[in-house]
Design an enzyme around this catalytic site. Sequence first.
Site, short mmCIF file in Angstrom:
data_model
loop_
_atom_site.label_atom_id
_atom_site.label_comp_id
_atom_site.label_asym_id
_atom_site.label_seq_id
_atom_site.Cartn_x
_atom_site.Cartn_y
_atom_site.Cartn_z
N ASN A 145 0.87 -1.18 0.00
CA ASN A 145 0.00 0.00 0.00
C ASN A 145 0.90 1.23 0.00
OD1 ASN A 145 -1.77 2.07 0.45
ND2 ASN A 145 -2.28 1.47 2.56
N TRP A 146 0.98 1.86 -1.15
CA TRP A 146 1.92 2.99 -1.29
C TRP A 146 1.37 4.29 -0.70
CZ3 TRP A 146 4.14 2.27 -6.96
CH2 TRP A 146 4.95 1.12 -6.97
N LYS A 147 0.10 4.31 -0.34
CA LYS A 147 -0.50 5.52 0.22
C LYS A 147 -0.26 6.69 -0.75
CE LYS A 147 0.02 3.39 4.69
NZ LYS A 147 0.13 3.51 6.13
N HIS A 159 -9.28 1.45 4.87
CA HIS A 159 -8.01 1.62 5.59
C HIS A 159 -8.23 2.57 6.77
CE1 HIS A 159 -3.91 2.77 6.51
NE2 HIS A 159 -3.55 1.66 5.91
N GLU A 199 -6.61 4.99 7.82
CA GLU A 199 -6.42 6.41 7.50
C GLU A 199 -7.66 6.99 6.84
OE1 GLU A 199 -2.73 5.80 5.39
OE2 GLU A 199 -1.80 5.25 7.29
N GLU A 256 -4.84 -4.47 10.83
CA GLU A 256 -3.81 -3.45 10.99
C GLU A 256 -4.07 -2.66 12.28
OE1 GLU A 256 -2.03 -2.46 6.81
OE2 GLU A 256 -3.60 -1.02 7.31
N GLY A 296 3.10 2.71 10.58
CA GLY A 296 4.07 3.79 10.37
C GLY A 296 4.84 4.19 11.62
N SER A 328 3.96 -1.75 10.20
CA SER A 328 5.41 -1.84 10.35
C SER A 328 6.00 -3.21 9.97
CB SER A 328 5.84 -1.44 11.77
OG SER A 328 5.48 -0.08 12.03
N GLY A 344 3.16 -0.94 4.14
CA GLY A 344 3.23 0.47 3.77
C GLY A 344 4.65 0.85 3.41
N GLY A 345 5.34 1.53 4.33
CA GLY A 345 6.67 2.09 4.09
C GLY A 345 7.65 1.15 3.42
P1 13P Z 1 3.47 0.72 7.46
O1 13P Z 1 3.91 -0.61 6.90
O2 13P Z 1 4.18 1.89 6.90
O3 13P Z 1 3.41 0.68 8.96
O4 13P Z 1 1.92 0.91 6.99
C1 13P Z 1 1.03 -0.12 7.18
C2 13P Z 1 -0.22 0.17 6.45
O5 13P Z 1 -0.99 1.04 6.81
C3 13P Z 1 -0.50 -0.61 5.23
O6 13P Z 1 -1.80 -0.41 4.78
#
Ligand code: 13P
Length: 252
Positions: free
Chosen positions: A11-13, A96, A98, A168, A174, A214, A235-236
């Site tokens: 998930n590149w956000k 998600h 967010e 999650e 993050g 993470s 994510g990251g």
């Molecule tokens: P991180 O891997 O950056 O913690 O993000 C997780 C996430 O929200 C994936 O959807």
Amino acid sequence: MMSRIPLMAGNWKMNNDKRETLDFLSSFLPKVKELTVEIVICPPFTSLYAAAEKLVGTNVKLGAQNMHWEEKGAFTGEVSPLMLKELPCDYVIIGHSERRQYFAETDETVNNKIKSALKHELAPIVCVGETLEQREEGITIDFVMGQVEKALKGIEAEEAKKIVFAYEPIWAIGTGKTASAADAQEVIGAIRNKISELYNKEVAEAVRILYGGSVKPENIKELMAEADIDGALVGGASLKAESFYAICSFNL
Ligand code: 13P
């Protein structure tokens, strides 16, 4: 017991514009060619078309990060399931944390989106997870099971099998603070039991449940060793070809 194919989704956000997306794929695609896990990247909307063209004939699938549930109409700024399907996308992330936190998505809109995604043969990756306060209060399981139940409202068993859940915990996103494999397994095992209770064992064994928060090359092996964890929503660590490859090749 049915064996589930592991799924690694990035998930590149709001990261990676078109150029960065194409650069990522140039270095990522040759690396993952021989891998047997299912791999999905979810770039931002403006990078989807370029990614779709580059992914033709490869073993990497495409997902979007959100969609509206209606097919078309006066919904300024929204993107419809038909538009995603045309690219083509195979997956779409729904609900998600967010989006729930910053864009007022509710269990009800999440349920509408899941139904619409299934109708249009987009596999939904449905996100659930508790806040730090909820974890400290000891209500994690109750809260997450409530989210799962509301997400699945009015969805038939055959359709439910196609859903992917992603657990999650919000405090792990993050932050560099991963849930322990045992804590992730506890909630993910409970989600599978809940699905069995709502439908039956066959549906529960078919549904894939990912962990997210993470995830990195250093902790993926331990997470994947748990019985009910079928993959990761990353994510990251999915933004760079090297680290996402390291995660996707956890079993080599
Ligand atoms: P991180 O891997 O950056 O913690 O993000 C997780 C996430 O929200 C994936 O959807």
